[in-house]
Design an enzyme around this catalytic site. Structure first.
Site, mmCIF file in Angstrom:
data_model
loop_
_atom_site.group_PDB
_atom_site.id
_atom_site.type_symbol
_atom_site.label_atom_id
_atom_site.label_comp_id
_atom_site.label_asym_id
_atom_site.label_seq_id
_atom_site.Cartn_x
_atom_site.Cartn_y
_atom_site.Cartn_z
ATOM 1 N N GLU A 119 42.524 33.648 46.273
ATOM 2 C CA GLU A 119 42.379 33.182 47.651
ATOM 3 C C GLU A 119 41.782 31.781 47.752
ATOM 4 O OE1 GLU A 119 40.289 36.195 49.865
ATOM 5 O OE2 GLU A 119 42.006 37.544 49.840
ATOM 6 N N GLU A 155 46.435 42.072 46.578
ATOM 7 C CA GLU A 155 45.510 42.909 47.342
ATOM 8 C C GLU A 155 46.214 43.369 48.608
ATOM 9 O OE1 GLU A 155 41.827 40.957 48.284
ATOM 10 O OE2 GLU A 155 41.539 40.187 46.240
#
Length: 581
Positions: A195, A314
């Protein structure tokens, strides 16, 4: 995910995401955050010791389905057990393999174990521990995705203002990781950064900096030799956000590297209001469903259709499954739909588990019905319904209740109460997708009508897991006056078997009251929460401190029966007074 550590109990790392990432996800739709179908192979027919990986990257990543995250562990700050999880054992991976998983993502935060100045040496004891955990998983025949995790927002995010130092440290980090893992089997994948967020930069600059990071990672790993010469390497979008502009950017970066063994990665946590239950997002409604379908279709068109495999590194919700934030049945519908669309679009999906899905000490699923549905959804669809609760008034009168079936391509097979099949006609009727429970069946299933769940019946479908329907006795809740402080207000409440859905907060002039000033409907568990065990509604500090001093705010507590309770709170300095309307 990028979050600060919890302060009490196993924490939700999702609820403390950086503000910039949340804004990006909401505004881009990424929070929404030939076709190869990524369905798992039969674990029983696979040699657990095998290290063979298909040469075709698409086929290799498809074999990784399904996947699971060892979250809040090696990525915890500063150490493996700092965020409440036990030390990782080989038994954990044995269990995951037996449960049908074919890959694990192992997030690692390196900086707490690394010198802060050149040559940025990683503690050899830490490196050895990471390798030990990776080898545990590989020994079970699992694919492994190893990454650089919270470093992304701890120091890599400063690349725009401290470019040379950040790049020097990043290069040194990957040089050391690549050297240690270069001789591991090809079942080990390496992921450049989790991220990635870049501060103090324009959108164009953010793209340039992320491309620089990904290119440096690629060059270092490929140049380290051994198995790294053709290892599958995983590259993210900014924030791992699945929006078209950011996936376009990653597409361009992958094309520029001229290497077939590259994998795109994004994350998915649903439509933000639903994911955290704010702004009235109490149900997995048509808007949420369409956003989910569109996002996964975009992953396919951007990457899969072009021969670039996608690893959904995820997925989950931005609230925990056992927190009550998202109503249980709505949560089940969401997870069923996520894995269906992942299969449909050839995306390999990795469940984010920070602690709240698998009890890693007992090796038991904390929410068995949720995992049963997730596991089933890897291969087939399950039928659901418009609700998993049917409320009946205490003492009657009993009336028929109708639910809408979401068949999802299945066929409805009937209703069961334990091992007893309910009778079509006397107990229920079905008209298309309308399932109606008769008044006489509800009277019988309500038993002695104690408040709460009186019985649970199951709707069976031709595939997948049954849909559980709770028959609940309830009356309108009653809240009483209370006095507290801005550290918290506890409102004595008789729930009378009902369940809280949301809370609306406004001033007399119609403006919104509370910490989420952009909506009247405040965030469940952040602004307010029910405490069923202690017969109380709790107003949280963030909400109370955001109230205007001396100006009453009207709260409307909305319940799943449709009942509402009006309440007024007034803050005066640090004192808060509540009165029932």
């Amino acid at each position: 995910m990028n979050h600060a550590p919890r302060t009490t109990g196993p924490r939700s790392r999702r609820l403390t995401r950086t503000a910039s990432l949340l804004v990006a996800l909401v505004t881009t739709g990424g929070l929404a955050c030939g076709t190869a179908v990524a369905a798992p192979a039969d674990a029983a027919t696979t040699d657990a010791a095998s290290t063979w990986v298909p040469n075709d990257p698409m086929e290799a990543v498809a074999k990784m389905q399904p996947s699971w995250n060892l979250g809040n562990t090696l990525d915890a700050i500063p150490d493996e057990t700092s965020w409440g999880n036990p030390l990782t054992t080989k038994a954990l991976f044995d269990f995951l393999r037996a449960q049908g998983f074919h890959s694990v993502r192992i997030p690692v935060t390196w900086y707490p174990h690394q010198s802060t100045t050149a040559p940025y040496t990683v503690d050899p004891v830490w490196m050895a521990r990471v390798k030990q955990v990776v080898d545990y998983a590989l020994a079970d025949g699992l694919y492994v995705d190893l990454n650089v995790h919270h470093d992304s927002w701890q120091w890599i995010s400063a690349i725009a203002t401290d470019h040379d130092n950040v790049m020097a440290r990043y290069d040194a980090t990957w040089q050391q990781i690549a050297a240690v893992f270069k001789d591991e089997p090809r079942k080990l994948l390496l992921e450049s950064v989790n991220e990635p967020v870049i501060y103090n930069a324009t959108d164009v600059q953010k793209t340039q900096y992320l491309n620089e990071l990904n290119t440096a990672f690629f060059t270092i790993v490929r140049g380290s030799g051994g198995g790294n010469k053709n290892r599958l390497l995983v590259l993210p979008t900014q924030g791992c956000t699945p929006s078209q502009p950011l996936m376009d950017d990653l597409n361009g970066e992958i094309a520029s590297l001229h290497d077939p063994n590259l994998v795109a990665t994004v994350h998915y946590y649903g439509y933000y209001p639903f994911s955290v239950n704010i702004a009235g997002g109490t149900t997995f409604d048509a808007q949420d469903q369409q956003m989910l379908a569109d996002t996964f279709a975009l992953m396919h068109s951007e990457f899969v259709a072009k021969g670039i495999p996608v690893y959904l590194g995820e997925y989950g919700l931005l609230s925990e499954p056992n927190s009550g934030t998202v109503e249980h049945g709505e949560m089940l519908k969401y997870f069923e739909d996520v894995n269906y669309h992942a299969r449909l679009n050839g995306v390999t999906s990795a469940l984010w588990d920070d602690y709240n899905y698998l009890d890693r000490t007992a090796l038991q699923w904390r929410e068995p019905d949720l995992f049963a549905l997730i596991k089933s959804s890897w291969k087939v669809r399950s039928g659901t319904a418009s609700s998993d609760n049917v409320f009946v008034p205490k003492g009657g009168p009993f009336a028929a209740r109708t639910l809408t079936l979401n068949l999802n391509g299945t066929t409805f097979k009937g209703l069961w109460n334990g091992h007893t099949k309910l009778a079509e006609g006397p107990d229920y009727t079905v008209d298309g997708d309308q399932l109606t429970l008769t008044a006489q069946a509800l009277a019988r299933l309500s038993g002695n009508q104690a408040y709460g769940i009186d019985s649970t019946i199951k709707a069976e479908f031709s595939t997948g897991v049954p849909w559980q329907i709770n028959i609940r006795t309830a009356d309108k809740p009653v809240a009483s006056g209370a006095t507290g402080t801005t550290t918290g207000l506890t409102i004595p409440t008789r729930f009378n078997g009902d369940l809280l859905a949301t809370m609306k907060a406004v001033y007399a002039d119609g403006t919104n009251a509370g910490s989420a000033s952009w909506t009247a409907y405040q965030a469940f568990n952040s602004a307010f929460a029910p405490d069923y065990a202690n017969n109380a509604l709790i107003l949280k500090p963030d909400f109370l401190n955001a109230l205007k001093d001396g100006i009453p705010a009207t709260l409307t507590f909305q319940f799943w029966t449709g009942a509402t309770v009006s309440y007024q709170v007034t803050k005066s300095g640090t004192t808060v007074t509540g009165t029932a309307s």
